[in-house]
Write an enzyme that holds these catalytic residues in place. Structure first.
Site, PDB file in Angstrom:
ATOM      1  N   LYS A  78       0.864  -1.187   0.000  1.00  0.00           N
ATOM      2  CA  LYS A  78       0.000   0.000   0.000  1.00  0.00           C
ATOM      3  C   LYS A  78       0.899   1.236   0.000  1.00  0.00           C
ATOM      4  O   LYS A  78       1.779   1.342   0.856  1.00  0.00           O
ATOM      5  CB  LYS A  78      -0.876  -0.049   1.266  1.00  0.00           C
ATOM      6  CG  LYS A  78      -1.933   1.021   1.357  1.00  0.00           C
ATOM      7  CD  LYS A  78      -2.897   0.665   2.471  1.00  0.00           C
ATOM      8  CE  LYS A  78      -3.830   1.801   2.820  1.00  0.00           C
ATOM      9  NZ  LYS A  78      -4.689   1.453   3.958  1.00  0.00           N
ATOM     10  N   GLY A  84      -1.015   7.763  -5.905  1.00  0.00           N
ATOM     11  CA  GLY A  84      -0.687   6.362  -5.676  1.00  0.00           C
ATOM     12  C   GLY A  84       0.253   6.129  -4.500  1.00  0.00           C
ATOM     13  O   GLY A  84       0.703   5.007  -4.276  1.00  0.00           O
ATOM     14  N   ARG A  93       0.803  -5.331   3.646  1.00  0.00           N
ATOM     15  CA  ARG A  93      -0.363  -5.759   4.415  1.00  0.00           C
ATOM     16  C   ARG A  93      -0.680  -7.211   4.096  1.00  0.00           C
ATOM     17  O   ARG A  93      -0.643  -7.630   2.944  1.00  0.00           O
ATOM     18  CB  ARG A  93      -1.527  -4.856   4.031  1.00  0.00           C
ATOM     19  CG  ARG A  93      -2.842  -5.257   4.627  1.00  0.00           C
ATOM     20  CD  ARG A  93      -3.775  -4.093   4.631  1.00  0.00           C
ATOM     21  NE  ARG A  93      -4.388  -3.845   3.327  1.00  0.00           N
ATOM     22  CZ  ARG A  93      -5.256  -2.857   3.110  1.00  0.00           C
ATOM     23  NH1 ARG A  93      -5.583  -2.041   4.087  1.00  0.00           N
ATOM     24  NH2 ARG A  93      -5.785  -2.687   1.929  1.00  0.00           N
ATOM     25  N   ARG A 119     -14.033  -7.118  -0.739  1.00  0.00           N
ATOM     26  CA  ARG A 119     -14.763  -6.090  -0.005  1.00  0.00           C
ATOM     27  C   ARG A 119     -16.226  -6.127  -0.429  1.00  0.00           C
ATOM     28  O   ARG A 119     -16.536  -6.637  -1.518  1.00  0.00           O
ATOM     29  CB  ARG A 119     -14.187  -4.710  -0.355  1.00  0.00           C
ATOM     30  CG  ARG A 119     -12.692  -4.594  -0.142  1.00  0.00           C
ATOM     31  CD  ARG A 119     -12.104  -3.516  -1.063  1.00  0.00           C
ATOM     32  NE  ARG A 119     -10.635  -3.500  -1.001  1.00  0.00           N
ATOM     33  CZ  ARG A 119      -9.925  -2.750  -0.162  1.00  0.00           C
ATOM     34  NH1 ARG A 119     -10.537  -1.919   0.648  1.00  0.00           N
ATOM     35  NH2 ARG A 119      -8.605  -2.801  -0.158  1.00  0.00           N
ATOM     36  N   ASP A 121     -16.439  -0.021   0.650  1.00  0.00           N
ATOM     37  CA  ASP A 121     -15.158  -0.503   0.112  1.00  0.00           C
ATOM     38  C   ASP A 121     -14.160  -0.789   1.228  1.00  0.00           C
ATOM     39  O   ASP A 121     -13.110  -1.367   0.978  1.00  0.00           O
ATOM     40  CB  ASP A 121     -14.566   0.510  -0.879  1.00  0.00           C
ATOM     41  CG  ASP A 121     -14.488   1.911  -0.305  1.00  0.00           C
ATOM     42  OD1 ASP A 121     -15.525   2.424   0.140  1.00  0.00           O
ATOM     43  OD2 ASP A 121     -13.385   2.491  -0.279  1.00  0.00           O
TER      44      ASP A 121
HETATM   45  P1  AMP Z   1      -9.389   4.865   1.232  1.00  0.00           P
HETATM   46  O1  AMP Z   1      -9.872   6.175   1.712  1.00  0.00           O
HETATM   47  O2  AMP Z   1      -7.937   4.603   1.561  1.00  0.00           O
HETATM   48  O3  AMP Z   1     -10.265   3.726   1.617  1.00  0.00           O
HETATM   49  O4  AMP Z   1      -9.390   4.953  -0.351  1.00  0.00           O
HETATM   50  C1  AMP Z   1     -10.542   5.207  -1.117  1.00  0.00           C
HETATM   51  C2  AMP Z   1     -10.184   5.150  -2.582  1.00  0.00           C
HETATM   52  O5  AMP Z   1      -9.256   6.167  -2.919  1.00  0.00           O
HETATM   53  C3  AMP Z   1      -9.529   3.853  -3.024  1.00  0.00           C
HETATM   54  O6  AMP Z   1      -9.948   3.583  -4.329  1.00  0.00           O
HETATM   55  C4  AMP Z   1      -8.064   4.189  -2.987  1.00  0.00           C
HETATM   56  O7  AMP Z   1      -7.296   3.359  -3.822  1.00  0.00           O
HETATM   57  C5  AMP Z   1      -8.070   5.623  -3.478  1.00  0.00           C
HETATM   58  N1  AMP Z   1      -6.908   6.375  -2.998  1.00  0.00           N
HETATM   59  C6  AMP Z   1      -6.667   6.785  -1.744  1.00  0.00           C
HETATM   60  N2  AMP Z   1      -5.501   7.457  -1.674  1.00  0.00           N
HETATM   61  C7  AMP Z   1      -4.972   7.469  -2.924  1.00  0.00           C
HETATM   62  C8  AMP Z   1      -3.783   7.998  -3.511  1.00  0.00           C
HETATM   63  N3  AMP Z   1      -2.893   8.667  -2.789  1.00  0.00           N
HETATM   64  N4  AMP Z   1      -3.598   7.786  -4.830  1.00  0.00           N
HETATM   65  C9  AMP Z   1      -4.484   7.123  -5.561  1.00  0.00           C
HETATM   66  N5  AMP Z   1      -5.623   6.612  -5.077  1.00  0.00           N
HETATM   67  C10 AMP Z   1      -5.872   6.771  -3.768  1.00  0.00           C
HETATM   68 MG    MG Z   2     -10.170   1.834   1.386  1.00  0.00          MG
END
Ligand code: AMP
Ligand code: MG
Length: 492
Positions: free
Chosen positions: A123, A136, A186, A193, A262
């Site tokens: 991650k 990313g 992880r 999910r 998710d």
């Molecule tokens: P999360 O809030 O971590 O559950 O992420 C929600 C969505 O946003 C998921 O599709 C993640 O892959 C995407 N996401 C979160 N942070 C980033 C990031 N820095 N770059 C690209 N996608 C992200």
């Molecule tokens: Mg998430």
């Protein structure tokens, strides 16, 4: 390519013939091959050696240059491509048809020493086709937060994904301020999910849904295979697992912070630690997450929202429950309807244990509610209050209120009616009430030191979190007023 593992920066794939990783079994519609980004100077900053051994990795090897190449996404393994998984999700109630792994790479699967298949995922390892506008990447702070909190949860006995390792990438990433980039490895029973099912339901892809059900049954519920309707059996166990999981969270005062669909796994493991936190002072409506403006995922809302998410899962599975839509709906409503009572039962069982009660009595609910009301009114610390009860200490630093004294008298009377001896009751409380949780101010302190290159505070806290039921005065102390952390951030 000269061997099973070819690293990008001049590494030789020596000694890695026994790498236990295998390819994740997804068809192309479910996970796209994606290479992690390249990072010039990855450095291992944390390694979970006992976990590594259970997965068949040599901890020594993981610390080597090749090991660090693997843990930083710099190794390419022939025949085992890294993939980004597709998923959708309801975020704060709004359906988003495409989310997916925007900053995560599933390296592959491993079988642990219990014979369980586990996902190994990076991650913060760079953009994927699902990144949308994100970079990313992950910052060191959120990576260490997930590491600490998930390992704390594991030690508390709460089902959770695990942290295998953390590396810094050597790059600076931009959030509200420049921060060190980092990657978490992880380990999860799966990354299936609720949102994974929603992705394919939204596209009316029956075949993909059937595949996901099979995979979930294989991974999490092999017994469901024998049922007359395996998907119904799967759904029932998912409901039961979530009920137990959320009861666990509530009993240790955990606030997930972003219970979007998710971020809910069919495995029943806590997943996606973002702006999560443990309660200090008890308040049923406590919110930490800076992005949860309406308190949707407040502490006390978690059971209801888990039920809401399970309803979304049921919607994706209706055709499998019954070919007749009305009958499918009726069955789903029934199955979902059991969530509330399963949850209540699990929660009451945990709260009874916290009070040293070994048998059920109809007065228990009132006794527990009365304590919670008093704790809220008198702003008592969640963890410390139960630990003080365990140690038979005064619950407050100053003189206790009359109401608290009265409650204690009622509790003692209830304990006297127990078939279990006082020693048995005390032992039960001792193992049900942790002294040490991952308190926000401690986590913040560990992160702040790590950001300056000092990982000793992180290490010391982690060691302590591994033994939560052993008393340790320095770490069990609630924050002083100036140490209180009021808001937590996603860090995305
Ligand atoms: P999360 O809030 O971590 O559950 O992420 C929600 C969505 O946003 C998921 O599709 C993640 O892959 C995407 N996401 C979160 N942070 C980033 C990031 N820095 N770059 C690209 N996608 C992200
Ligand atoms: Mg998430």
């Amino acid at each position: 390519m000269s061997g099973p593992l070819t690293a990008l920066f001049g590494l030789h794939p020596r000694g890695i013939m026994h790498l236990p990783l295998r390819r994740a079994p997804f068809p192309a519609s479910m996970a796209v091959e994606a290479d992690p980004a390249s990072f010039a100077t990855p450095r291992l900053v944390a390694l979970n050696e006992p976990l590594a051994e259970t997965l068949g990795f040599s901890a020594e090897w993981l610390k080597s240059r090749e090991g660090v190449a693997l843990l930083s996404g710099q190794a390419r393994i022939d025949g085992v491509p890294a993939v980004a998984q597709a998923y959708a999700g309801h975020q704060f109630g709004q359906f988003v048809p495409q989310l997916g792994d925007g900053r995560a790479h599933l390296l592959g699967i491993v079988t642990d020493d219990q014979g369980q298949v586990r996902d190994m995922q990076l991650k913060g390892s760079g953009p994927t086709p699902f990144s949308r506008r994100g970079d990313g990447l992950a910052a060191l702070g959120p990576v260490l937060r997930e590491y600490l909190v998930s390992e704390a949860m594991a030690a508390l006995g709460v089902p959770t994904t695990r942290a295998l390792a953390a590396v810094t990438t050597g790059e600076t990433i931009w959030r509200d301020k420049p921060q060190p980039g980092a990657i978490l490895t992880r380990i999860a029973s799966s990354h299936l999910r609720v949102g994974t099912f929603q992705y394919f339901a939204a596209r009316e892809n029956r075949e993909a849904l059937a595949f996901l059900c099979d995979l979930a049954i294989d991974r999490h519920d092999p017994a469901a295979r024998e049922a007359e309707n395996p998907v119904r059996a799967l759904y029932e166990t998912v409901v039961a697992r979530q009920a137990r999981l959320v009861a666990d969270w509530m009993s240790v005062g955990f606030v997930h912070g972003v219970m979007n669909t998710d971020n809910m796994a069919l495995s029943g493991e806590t997943i996606d630690y973002g702006p999560c936190a443990f309660l200090d002072v008890y308040r049923h409506d406590k919110v930490f997450s800076s992005i949860d403006r309406n308190g949707r995922y407040a502490y006390g809302n978690q059971p209801r929202l888990a039920g809401w998410n399970l309803a979304r899962l049921a919607e994706t599975l209706l055709p499998f429950f019954d070919p007749d839509e009305e009958r499918a709906l009726a069955w789903a409503q029934d199955a979902l309807g059991r969530f509330q009572s399963l949850y209540e039962h699990a929660w009451l069982a945990r709260m009874r244990s916290k009070l040293g009660l070994t048998v059920e009595s109809i007065q228990d609910r009132a006794l527990i509610d009365a304590l919670l009301q008093l704790m809220e009114k008198e702003a008592l610390d969640w963890t410390l209050t139960f630990r003080r009860l365990t140690r038979n200490e005064p619950l407050t630093d100053g003189p206790a209120s009359e109401a608290l004294e009265r409650w204690k008298t009622d509790w003692e009377a209830r304990r006297a009616s127990e078939p279990a001896s006082t020693e048995e009751q005390n032992a039960l409380m001792q193992r049900s009430n942790p002294a040490v949780i991952a308190r926000n101010h401690r986590v913040a302190e560990a992160i702040a030191a790590a950001e300056t290159g000092d990982f000793s505070v992180f290490e010391a806290l982690l060691q302590c979190l591994r033994h939560p039921f052993e008393s340790d005065n320095a770490y069990e102390k609630p924050p002083s007023p100036e140490q209180i952390v009021h808001a937590t951030f996603c860090g995305t």
